[in-house]
Design an enzyme around this catalytic site. Structure first.
Site, PDB file in Angstrom:
ATOM      1  N   PHE A  11     -59.875  38.935 -62.398  1.00  0.00           N
ATOM      2  CA  PHE A  11     -59.400  38.522 -61.055  1.00  0.00           C
ATOM      3  C   PHE A  11     -58.436  39.514 -60.364  1.00  0.00           C
ATOM      4  O   PHE A  11     -58.983  40.151 -59.637  1.00  0.00           O
ATOM      5  CB  PHE A  11     -58.758  37.006 -61.299  1.00  0.00           C
ATOM      6  N   ASP A  31     -63.557  46.481 -69.710  1.00  0.00           N
ATOM      7  CA  ASP A  31     -63.507  44.947 -69.848  1.00  0.00           C
ATOM      8  C   ASP A  31     -64.370  44.465 -70.760  1.00  0.00           C
ATOM      9  O   ASP A  31     -65.592  45.080 -70.883  1.00  0.00           O
ATOM     10  CB  ASP A  31     -63.692  44.475 -68.414  1.00  0.00           C
ATOM     11  N   GLY A  36     -63.418  37.715 -67.936  1.00  0.00           N
ATOM     12  CA  GLY A  36     -63.718  37.954 -66.547  1.00  0.00           C
ATOM     13  C   GLY A  36     -65.433  38.044 -66.159  1.00  0.00           C
ATOM     14  O   GLY A  36     -65.994  37.643 -67.114  1.00  0.00           O
ATOM     15  N   ALA A 114     -49.131  44.923 -67.261  1.00  0.00           N
ATOM     16  CA  ALA A 114     -49.016  43.505 -66.643  1.00  0.00           C
ATOM     17  C   ALA A 114     -48.548  42.485 -67.682  1.00  0.00           C
ATOM     18  O   ALA A 114     -49.256  41.806 -68.271  1.00  0.00           O
ATOM     19  CB  ALA A 114     -50.378  43.152 -66.115  1.00  0.00           C
ATOM     20  N   TYR A 145     -49.607  33.253 -75.815  1.00  0.00           N
ATOM     21  CA  TYR A 145     -49.840  34.097 -74.694  1.00  0.00           C
ATOM     22  C   TYR A 145     -48.181  34.725 -74.551  1.00  0.00           C
ATOM     23  O   TYR A 145     -48.074  35.682 -74.046  1.00  0.00           O
ATOM     24  CB  TYR A 145     -50.104  33.342 -73.596  1.00  0.00           C
ATOM     25  N   LYS A 149     -47.117  38.671 -74.834  1.00  0.00           N
ATOM     26  CA  LYS A 149     -46.488  39.399 -73.890  1.00  0.00           C
ATOM     27  C   LYS A 149     -45.245  40.052 -74.084  1.00  0.00           C
ATOM     28  O   LYS A 149     -44.796  40.905 -73.464  1.00  0.00           O
ATOM     29  CB  LYS A 149     -46.391  38.769 -72.471  1.00  0.00           C
ATOM     30  N   TYR A 159     -42.378  52.569 -76.976  1.00  0.00           N
ATOM     31  CA  TYR A 159     -43.079  53.676 -76.822  1.00  0.00           C
ATOM     32  C   TYR A 159     -42.546  54.741 -75.640  1.00  0.00           C
ATOM     33  O   TYR A 159     -42.598  55.843 -75.553  1.00  0.00           O
ATOM     34  CB  TYR A 159     -44.568  53.330 -76.179  1.00  0.00           C
TER      35      TYR A 159
HETATM   36  P1  NAD Z   1     -58.536  37.211 -65.687  1.00  0.00           P
HETATM   37  O1  NAD Z   1     -58.892  36.572 -67.049  1.00  0.00           O
HETATM   38  O2  NAD Z   1     -59.256  37.251 -64.506  1.00  0.00           O
HETATM   39  O3  NAD Z   1     -58.390  38.963 -66.389  1.00  0.00           O
HETATM   40  C1  NAD Z   1     -58.173  39.410 -67.294  1.00  0.00           C
HETATM   41  C2  NAD Z   1     -59.613  40.209 -67.749  1.00  0.00           C
HETATM   42  O4  NAD Z   1     -59.051  40.825 -69.190  1.00  0.00           O
HETATM   43  C3  NAD Z   1     -60.774  39.678 -67.876  1.00  0.00           C
HETATM   44  O5  NAD Z   1     -61.654  40.343 -67.269  1.00  0.00           O
HETATM   45  C4  NAD Z   1     -61.135  39.920 -69.278  1.00  0.00           C
HETATM   46  O6  NAD Z   1     -62.545  39.783 -69.705  1.00  0.00           O
HETATM   47  C5  NAD Z   1     -60.465  41.046 -69.998  1.00  0.00           C
HETATM   48  N1  NAD Z   1     -60.120  41.009 -71.293  1.00  0.00           N
HETATM   49  C6  NAD Z   1     -59.458  40.199 -72.097  1.00  0.00           C
HETATM   50  N2  NAD Z   1     -59.204  40.414 -73.208  1.00  0.00           N
HETATM   51  C7  NAD Z   1     -59.780  41.668 -73.231  1.00  0.00           C
HETATM   52  C8  NAD Z   1     -60.008  42.723 -74.424  1.00  0.00           C
HETATM   53  N3  NAD Z   1     -59.751  42.408 -75.690  1.00  0.00           N
HETATM   54  N4  NAD Z   1     -60.745  43.660 -74.096  1.00  0.00           N
HETATM   55  C9  NAD Z   1     -61.050  44.155 -72.737  1.00  0.00           C
HETATM   56  N5  NAD Z   1     -60.920  43.139 -71.818  1.00  0.00           N
HETATM   57  C10 NAD Z   1     -60.351  42.093 -72.040  1.00  0.00           C
HETATM   58  O7  NAD Z   1     -56.849  37.096 -65.569  1.00  0.00           O
HETATM   59  P2  NAD Z   1     -56.164  37.728 -64.449  1.00  0.00           P
HETATM   60  O8  NAD Z   1     -55.467  36.702 -63.692  1.00  0.00           O
HETATM   61  O9  NAD Z   1     -56.674  38.825 -63.681  1.00  0.00           O
HETATM   62  O10 NAD Z   1     -55.027  38.325 -65.378  1.00  0.00           O
HETATM   63  C11 NAD Z   1     -54.753  39.791 -65.410  1.00  0.00           C
HETATM   64  C12 NAD Z   1     -53.539  40.233 -66.127  1.00  0.00           C
HETATM   65  O11 NAD Z   1     -52.613  39.713 -65.221  1.00  0.00           O
HETATM   66  C13 NAD Z   1     -53.439  39.318 -67.508  1.00  0.00           C
HETATM   67  O12 NAD Z   1     -52.864  40.582 -68.626  1.00  0.00           O
HETATM   68  C14 NAD Z   1     -52.281  38.367 -67.222  1.00  0.00           C
HETATM   69  O13 NAD Z   1     -51.670  38.116 -68.240  1.00  0.00           O
HETATM   70  C15 NAD Z   1     -51.528  38.875 -66.000  1.00  0.00           C
HETATM   71  N6  NAD Z   1     -51.135  37.846 -65.293  1.00  0.00           N
HETATM   72  C16 NAD Z   1     -51.924  37.381 -64.214  1.00  0.00           C
HETATM   73  C17 NAD Z   1     -51.180  36.190 -63.520  1.00  0.00           C
HETATM   74  C18 NAD Z   1     -51.910  35.430 -62.382  1.00  0.00           C
HETATM   75  O14 NAD Z   1     -51.452  34.787 -61.899  1.00  0.00           O
HETATM   76  N7  NAD Z   1     -53.162  35.762 -62.222  1.00  0.00           N
HETATM   77  C19 NAD Z   1     -49.807  35.932 -63.857  1.00  0.00           C
HETATM   78  C20 NAD Z   1     -49.090  36.506 -64.829  1.00  0.00           C
HETATM   79  C21 NAD Z   1     -49.743  37.685 -65.353  1.00  0.00           C
END
Ligand code: NAD
Ligand code: UDP
Length: 326
Positions: A11, A31, A36, A114, A145, A149, A159
């Protein structure tokens, strides 16, 4: 710049791809599509400055050619996803983050993690500033989770100190918008889907718990500003307007014109009771503020979820059937 985005098919990652391509950058999205969807980046798959690599970043990886920045977004993010993928979530937060940091160090590239408002857990201090250390249950159902994080933040800082990584951290608060999966279980996507399908909106608990919802375009501007800086942060990125889940249900009913009822269900264990970011630090250091009010953001999101609209999940679902160029 040539920017590697782990989780680039998710997303937020796919919106970051769009924003960077729009301003002329080259983008490599990595990805494994565990949460996703290829459809999220299908519209850019033939873009001359875009490359998609299907890879699990918990395995060591390299990216050929120049790398100027690494945005590490890969991780399940919705509570049902990280419950289901509990071991994978811990792995991507730990090994995945280290692999992404190694890539950045090898290329002397900027690195942005992130992170999440979940590092504050069920916060005892309200609203949340970056100097609050949080209240996380290390063995509760959300810990895979939250602690992944928190570990990722610690690794990023180490790092920076030991390996001279030009690394920074953003803590993202609940973000919503087009390309959320309708069945990802998060509250905004769930309520919109239920309202459009004429189903009752499922409120967990009595709906008095609060969240602060940020529209995706605002959030992405913040990540881009962070990529362009050399600061560590951490920076809260979120919209300080706070509302109860019950109020959100009303807003979604208004935005969809739905007369769906409400269905009250048990509150999940350790569900944070309140959440609101203080964003003064990001305002001062990154020049970033959220701009899009929730009614406007919901209107745009509903337009995407509604069947038949140009920018709809219908078109995303059609795109899903298309082969992906990687
Ligand atoms: P999402 O699930 O849509 O996107 C995460 C993506 O990471 C997916 O496309 C998934 O396939 C990919 N992924 C997961 N594990 C993987 C791996 N081992 N190797 C390669 N790809 C991998 O979620 P999002 O909402 O787009 O979140 C993106 C980031 O932002 C995340 O790290 C999430 O923790 C952080 N975040 C999002 C929100 C929110 O409200 N959307 C809030 C806080 C933090
Ligand atoms: N929530 C709800 N109904 C749903 C999904 C979620 O009432 O169908 C609640 C959930 O209990 C939480 C809030 O909405 O209090 C936000 O949940 P979400 O999963 O979107 O994000 P997070 O809990 O990670 O902030």
């Amino acid at each position: 710049m040539r920017v590697v985005i782990t989780g680039g098919g998710g997303f937020l990652g796919s919106h970051l791809c769009d924003a960077l391509l729009r301003r002329g950058d080259h983008v490599v999205a990595l990805d494994d599509f565990s949460t996703g969807e290829p459809a999220n980046v299908a519209h850019v798959r033939d873009h001359p400055r875009f490359q998609l690599i299907r890879a699990d970043v918990t395995n060591e990886f390299d990216v050929r050619g120049a790398v100027d920045a690494v945005a590490h977004l890969a991780s399940p993010a919705s509570p049902p996803d990280y419950h289901r993928l509990c071991l994978e979530t811990l792995a991507v937060g730990s090994r995945g983050t280290e692999n992404a940091l190694r890539l950045a160090v090898a290329h002397r590239a900027r690195f942005v993690l992130a992170s999440t408002s979940e590092v504050y857990g069920d916060p005892a201090i309200h609203p949340q500033r970056e100097d609050y250390w949080g209240n996380v249950n290390p063995i509760g159902p959300r810990s895979v989770y939250d602690e992944a994080k928190r570990f990722a933040e610690a690794l990023t800082v180490a790092y920076r100190r030991k390996m001279h990584a030009e690394a920074g951290i953003v803590r993202i608060f609940n973000t919503y918008g087009p390309r959320m999966r309708p069945n990802d279980g998060r509250v905004v996507s769930t309520f919109i889907r239920q309202a459009l399908d004429g189903e009752p909106l499922t409120i967990y608990g009595d709906g008095s718990q609060t969240r602060s919802f940020c529209y995706v375009d605002d959030l992405i501007r913040g990540i881009v500003a962070m990529l362009d800086s050399d600061l560590l942060g951490p920076f809260n990125l979120g919209n300080p307007r706070e509302q109860t889940v019950r109020e959100l249900a009303e807003l979604v009913r208004e935005a969809t014109g739905s007369d769906s009822g409400l269905e009250f269900m048990p509150l999940p264990v350790d569900d944070p009771t309140r959440r609101r970011p203080v964003v003064a630090r990001a305002q001062e250091k990154l020049g970033w503020s959220p701009l899009i009010p929730i009614d406007e953001g919901l209107r745009r999101t509903v337009a995407w979820f509604a069947p038949g609209s140009e920018e709809s999940r219908g078109s995303a679902e059609r795109a899903r059937a298309m082969p992906v160029g990687y």
